[in-house]
Enzyme design. Structure first.
Site, PDB file in Angstrom:
ATOM      1  CG  HIS A 154     -22.950   1.405  -7.782  1.00 57.66           C
ATOM      2  ND1 HIS A 154     -22.348   2.108  -6.479  1.00 57.66           N
ATOM      3  CD2 HIS A 154     -21.891   0.397  -8.082  1.00 57.66           C
ATOM      4  CE1 HIS A 154     -21.188   1.539  -6.400  1.00 57.66           C
ATOM      5  NE2 HIS A 154     -20.793   0.538  -7.139  1.00 57.66           N
ATOM      6  CE  LYS A 158     -24.054  -1.414  -5.117  1.00 60.01           C
ATOM      7  NZ  LYS A 158     -23.363  -2.723  -5.264  1.00 60.01           N
TER       8      LYS A 158
END
Ligand code: NAP
Length: 265
Positions: A154, A158
């Site tokens: 990701h 995040k």
């Protein structure tokens, strides 16, 4: 048919902006208001990147009372997302929650509140339909190839690790295979974390880098063979068909559904 009346929390965020666009461009939906922690009394059109005259509320109870929505779409942060979900249920508003990072206790509490209130609620750690299929295919494969590691990747903003999707994939795999220790029984980590997190023997590795959006590979190994099941989200629009499925579905159910896979048979 009456339009589905919607409030969005987190509308200024990356997911929230896509959700505003989805609701605004779907003829059977009506966007009543957005919930924020600032800009009380202002309109979305006063903010950069929006041209919609939609009121902003900082008090979610007041927002529900004054606008009387059917659905709350929450795309905020785990702490506030949980509060919003509870308040929605208490006000008879059906929550569709994309916010990730809820704990098992959070989910249990929300499940109990949902049954008490007798209305629909959907919490979906991943709205990408392709990612749901990746999880389902992985569960299918794990029945035959039980050694598996999950590598999720990701963007570096995040907050939670592993990702909700990574954890959910591990849970779905664990449900169909015997718990086992993978790798050499005497293996030692020379650097902490080298083998990743451990969910019932399934190793989960979280990569965080700028430039990434949301990607996951589920890697299976068997004698003389490997199988890779991979999904990539290249932008946040990839999540919106799942948000639509959730909004349409939440109007027809009277329990909490955790995971979009439970709506896709
Ligand atoms: P983001 O860009 O940081 O957006 C979050 C937004 O929530 C920000 O605009 C933030 O405002 C706002 N916010 C913070 N506290 C708030 C409050 N009390 N009331 C209302 N708004 C508040 O993050 P994102 O990438 O859009 O992701 C949002 C959530 O969705 C995260 O939990 C993420 O993990 C999750 N997500 C889910 C999926 C899925 O498919 N389910 C996909 C991607 C992301 P400030 O910027 O001013 O703090």
């Amino acid at each position: 048919m009456d339009k589905i009346k919607i409030v969005i929390a987190g509308a200024r965020g990356r997911m929230g902006r896509e959700a505003v666009n989805l609701v605004n461009t779907t003829p059977e939906y009506s966007l009543l208001a957005v919930v924020d922690y600032k800009y009380e009394g202002m309109s979305l059109k006063d903010l950069d990147g929006f041209d919609l005259d939609i009121p902003i509320y900082t008090d979610i109870d007041k927002c529900f009372f004054e606008t009387n929505p059917d659905v709350l779409i929450d795309l905020t942060t785990p702490e506030i997302g949980k509060v919003h979900t509870k308040k929605a249920l208490l006000n008879g508003v059906r929550p569709v929650v994309g916010t990730t990072g809820f704990s098992e206790e959070d989910l249990k509490e929300l499940q109990e509140l949902t049954s008490e209130k007798g209305i629909g609620a959907i919490i979906a750690p991943n709205f990408a339909i392709g990612a749901i299929l990746m999880m389902k295919f992985s569960q299918m494969a794990a029945k035959y190839l039980s050694d598996v590691e999950i590598i999720e990747q990701h963007h570096d903003q995040k907050l939670d690790a592993p990702s909700g999707t990574g954890l959910k994939t591990a849970e779905m795999i664990a449900a169909v295979r015997e718990e086992k220790q993978q790798g050499h029984p005497d293996e030692k980590e020379l650097l902490d974390g080298a083998r990743g997190a451990n969910y019932k023997g399934i190793r989960l590795h979280s990569v965080r880098l700028p430039g990434l959006i949301a990607h996951q590979e589920v890697l299976f190994g068997g004698d003389g063979q490997t199988l890779k099941i991979r999904h990539d989200s290249y932008n946040r629009a990839s999540f919106m068909s799942g948000v639509k499925l959730a909004v349409d579905s939440v109007m027809k159910i009277d329990l909490l559904v955790y995971g979009l896979e439970n709506l896709m048979e």
